[in-house]
Enzyme design. Structure first.
Site: not given
Ligand code: IFM
Length: 473
Positions: A88, A132, A177, A305, A307, A375
């Site tokens: 990606r 992006h 995002e 995405n 985290y 992500e």
């Molecule tokens: O690096 C970023 C990415 O550009 C978008 N999602 C979160 C990642 C980590 O912060």
């Protein structure tokens, strides 16, 4: 299924994924390409933002980044060694249309053409993200995402890219995002364009969604590829069981998640807007009849995405300090948790919240298409050891935990088709500059040398194990 692993335990059992499940790695143009002034590329809002003193750690920028623009063959070879099914990447709008409008710059499209051919020759499926965060500065000067025209320009740009790459790119992502563009960019001010604008941030969110819908329609006419959008839905947890903290979490849920998910996958705007925004959205003149239909244009997948979880407490008073005050005040604040490890970003590591997020999304949005994890990964304070290697045990543990959590969600019936690790390379982490390293490959920014970390080998072995059992994508 076992979701825990002790740091350093790289041999713990791999999670199981269904036949056809695919693995990939992700990057984004401004974070890796460099070559900021080559081949006709125009300035983007991130070039402008980085040039403003005090905005980015170390005063750095994406001018050179990982020099991927010149080293993409080496990077595709790394992907090939990893054994991923898919890569990606994102297309830089200012390379394709230096001023965000008009005829495309052929040299910009040529670069992505070469990259796509290199990937295909290596047997890797390209997945292209169209936006992006690198808006052409010329469009920002005309109002940026605050104005409807930018949504229309975005659809035209999508058409140019699809006309050139649509015959060979089978997976398309319109936006990455939009939460970050709208609120981190226009309310918190920590991303380009770096403003704190209140209601305008809500208009930005709407125009991003509109641009997504218009671009989706153009892509449908131009390519047979799968089309989706990438969101970063957050798993939000009330700090306590108090009614006030729960209500604050509901407001945060609207700000982080529902402002995008409801129009995209439920056909309406959130029903608690008045409580969330106060007077800010009293007269949302930026919404026009028919917009919801465009925004709800059917998709083939939804990119997620993920985290970390966010713990929310009630914060009834507007921050009096203009330096830290955000322009969209939802009377809620993020709180720290002491009970878990945090990554180098200060993000809590709680893999089970990934399972919870995915099962909850499926329950709340039954009309959502299949999911793709676009992500997931962690920034860690990596060092090169005496043996010349990066033994990033914390990152391995993070990935192990989150892939097990993903497998748990699949076992509970959530339809997830693939997983992209963030990121292939250490890269430009926006306002953090080069201080935060998310890569499974280390980049020495002085020499541009690439050094695969232990996590690269761990992910490679996981993919090989999966393919050995199922045959892969
Ligand atoms: O690096 C970023 C990415 O550009 C978008 N999602 C979160 C990642 C980590 O912060």
């Amino acid at each position: 299924m076992n979701s825990t692993v002790t740091p350093g335990d790289t041999t713990a059992s791999f999670p199981r994924f269904p036949e056809g499940f695919f693995f990939g790695a992700a990057t984004a143009a401004y974070q890796i390409e460099g070559a900021a002034r080559e081949d006709g590329r125009g300035p983007s809002i991130w070039d402008t933002y980085c040039a403003e003193p005090g905005r980015v750690a170390g005063g750095s920028s994406g001018d050179v980044a990982c020099d991927h623009y010149h080293r993409y063959r080496e990077d595709v070879a790394l992907l090939s060694g990893l054994g991923v099914d898919s890569y990606r990447f994102s297309v830089a709008w200012p390379r394709v249309q230096p001023t965000g409008a008009g005829a495309p710059e052929p040299r910009g499209l040529d670069f992505y053409d070469r990259l796509v051919d290199e990937l295909l020759a290596a047997g890797i499926t390209p997945a292209a993200t169209l936006y992006h965060w690198d808006l052409p500065q010329a469009l920002e000067d005309r109002g940026g995402w605050r104005v409807r025209e930018t949504a229309e320009r975005f659809a035209e740009y999508a058409g140019h890219v699809a006309a050139r790459l649509g015959d060979r790119v089978p997976r398309w992502i319109t936006l990455n995002e939009p939460f970050c563009t709208a609120f981190v960019g226009h309310a918190i001010g920590r991303h380009a364009p770096g403003t704190r604008e209140g209601a305008a941030a809500l208009a930005v969110a709407h125009h991003l969604l509109l641009g997504h819908g218009l671009a989706t329609r153009v892509l449908r006419e131009t390519t047979d590829g799968e089309i989706g959008i990438t969101l970063n839905p957050d798993r939000l947890l009330p700090a306590t069981g108090s009614p006030a903290d729960r209500a604050a979490t509901d407001r945060a849920e609207t700000l982080h998640n529902r402002v995008f998910l409801d129009p995209l996958f439920a056909g309406h705007y959130p029903d608690n807007e008045a409580d969330t925004w106060g007077g800010l959205a009293a007269d949302p003149a930026w919404r026009h009849d028919g917009d919801l239909d465009v925004i709800g244009t059917p998709l083939d997948f939804a990119g997620v995405n993920y985290y970390r979880p966010i713990t929310i407490a009630d914060a009834p008073h507007t921050d009096p300090d203009p330096a830290t005050r955000t322009a969209v005040d939802i009377r809620a604040t993020e709180t720290w948790r002491d009970d878990v490890r945090h990554t180098a970003m200060g993000w809590p590591v709680v893999p089970s919240t990934f399972t919870d997020l995915l099962t909850d999304l499926t329950r709340r949005y039954p009309a959502m298409p299949p999911l793709v994890i676009t992500e997931n990964g962690s920034a860690e304070d990596d060092t090169v050891a005496a043996d010349g290697q990066v033994h990033d045990t914390d990152r391995v543990a993070y990935l192990h935990g989150h892939l097990h959590a993903l497998a748990d969600a699949l076992a509970q019936g959530v339809d997830v088709r693939g997983y992209y690790v963030w990121s292939l390379l250490d890269n430009f982490e926006w306002a953090f500059g080069y201080d935060k390293r998310f890569g499974i490959v280390r980049v020495d920014y002085d020499t541009q040398e690439r050094l695969p970390k232990d996590s690269y080998r761990w992910f490679r072995d996981l993919i090989a194990d999966h393919r050995g059992r199922t045959g892969g994508e």
